[in-house]
Write an enzyme that holds these catalytic residues in place. Structure first.
Site, short mmCIF file in Angstrom:
data_model
loop_
_atom_site.label_atom_id
_atom_site.label_comp_id
_atom_site.label_asym_id
_atom_site.label_seq_id
_atom_site.Cartn_x
_atom_site.Cartn_y
_atom_site.Cartn_z
N LEU A 180 0.82 -1.21 0.00
CA LEU A 180 0.00 0.00 0.00
C LEU A 180 0.85 1.27 0.00
O LEU A 180 1.67 1.48 0.91
CB LEU A 180 -0.93 0.00 1.22
CG LEU A 180 -1.86 1.22 1.36
CD1 LEU A 180 -2.81 1.31 0.18
CD2 LEU A 180 -2.62 1.17 2.68
N ASP A 181 0.67 2.10 -1.04
CA ASP A 181 1.31 3.41 -1.16
C ASP A 181 2.84 3.33 -1.07
O ASP A 181 3.49 4.26 -0.59
CB ASP A 181 0.78 4.37 -0.08
CG ASP A 181 -0.69 4.70 -0.26
OD1 ASP A 181 -1.15 4.69 -1.42
OD2 ASP A 181 -1.39 4.93 0.74
N GLN A 182 3.40 2.23 -1.54
CA GLN A 182 4.86 2.06 -1.50
C GLN A 182 5.44 1.88 -2.91
O GLN A 182 6.62 1.55 -3.03
CB GLN A 182 5.22 0.84 -0.64
CG GLN A 182 4.79 0.95 0.81
CD GLN A 182 5.43 2.13 1.53
OE1 GLN A 182 6.64 2.30 1.50
NE2 GLN A 182 4.61 2.95 2.16
#
Length: 325
Positions: free
Chosen positions: A226-228
């Site tokens: 997630l969001d990486q």
């Protein structure tokens, strides 16, 4: 992918025998195999094949039809992307309820600034259907009453509209690994923080709670973390001392739209290469590109002092050590 070569993608549940048939079909058409990559996840395989079609003895349409027929025989999805400008690519925009990013993309598409076509808007709520209708773009709602998306339907729509790039225009849902796997390095999201700070939900609120002086937004490729995913473009803004979450949204939303649009245009023009978890610009000196803060910020930064005295710098070869504050 570079648009100087042709890319063939196969996705299905079983790859038994398909590789041999694919290579034979390419050989018969005098298509040179340059690179092949295979991966399997949870029973689904994906094969990316890069080929040189400059000397092939059939038309582009004939090769596409033959490979699609091969896909039907082995029950796999086959996509062929020929070298060209981005004009023949299709974008699917995923949305929830916030309109600013979708509106910016639709306006850019209508003005001919994207080059590629926005083929469909897909939401997990129905709120933005009227906005899509203003621009004569098909809209499909794949969410239930609570907004939980039917990802089987989502995948069917992405295939139906022959999607090359998926743009998450403030789509407030986490895509499953199945979707990400099928469209690896072809999903771009914009997040309302300077990642990797404040991933996940309520990023502006998280920033306020931590008392940041500078906040911002990040456009990035989506991965299963997630969001990486690899960062493409960022924008920043100052946070007033008395700012509310609404104030941050008002400052950040125009930058969200700008960063997302920048990232999409770079992707469509094949200016991005993803290596070792980083998105690098193929033409670093590209004048029209703003990946971070504007150039004015560089001129505002002080020029001195800087660490120039070599005698005071640690020399690992001599075994000395200097505290790193």
């Amino acid at each position: 992918m570079t648009r100087e070569t042709t890319e063939i993608t196969l996705i299905g549940e079983d790859d038994s025998g398909v590789l041999a048939e694919l290579t034979a079909a390419l050989y018969d058409c005098d298509v040179e195999l340059l690179e092949l990559d295979q991966a399997v996840r949870d029973g689904t395989f994906r094969m990316n094949v890069r080929v040189d079609t400059d000397g092939m003895t059939v038309s582009q349409q004939t090769l596409r039809e033959e490979l699609q027929a091969l896909g039907e025989e082995f029950d796999v999805d086959v996509r062929v992307r020929y070298p060209s400008s981005c004009d023949d690519q299709s974008i699917a925009v995923l949305v929830t309820k916030e309109s600013h990013c979708l509106e910016a993309l639709l306006e850019a598409d209508e003005a001919g600034e994207l080059g590629a076509d926005i083929g469909v808007v897909i939401g997990n709520h129905d709120d933005l259907r009227p906005l899509a209708a203003e621009y004569d773009v098909p809209f499909h709602d794949v969410g239930d009453e609570s907004g939980s998306p039917d990802e089987d339907q989502l995948l069917e729509l992405l295939a139906e509209y022959d999607t090359d790039l998926v743009a998450l225009a403030r789509y407030i849902q986490i895509l499953s690994p199945e979707v990400v796997f099928r469209y690896e390095d072809r999903i771009i999201n914009v997040h309302p923080s300077l990642l990797p700070a404040f991933p996940g939900a309520a990023a502006y609120r998280q920033a306020l709670e931590k008392g940041v002086r500078i906040a911002g937004v990040t456009a990035h490729y989506v991965t299963t973390d997630l969001d990486q995913g690899p960062i493409i473009a960022q924008r920043a803004f100052n946070v007033p001392a008395d700012a509310t979450e609404a104030d941050l949204k008002a400052r950040g939303q125009p930058l969200e739209a700008e960063a997302l649009l920048e990232a999409i245009e770079l992707h469509l023009e094949d200016e991005l290469a993803v290596e070792d978890g980083r998105a690098e610009l193929e033409s670093p000196d590209r004048a029209a590109t703003q990946l971070g803060a504007p150039a004015e910020l560089d001129r505002a930064n002080p020029e001195a002092p800087v660490d120039e005295r070599e005698s005071l710098v640690a020399d690992d070869r001599e075994g000395t050590a200097v505290a790193d504050d």
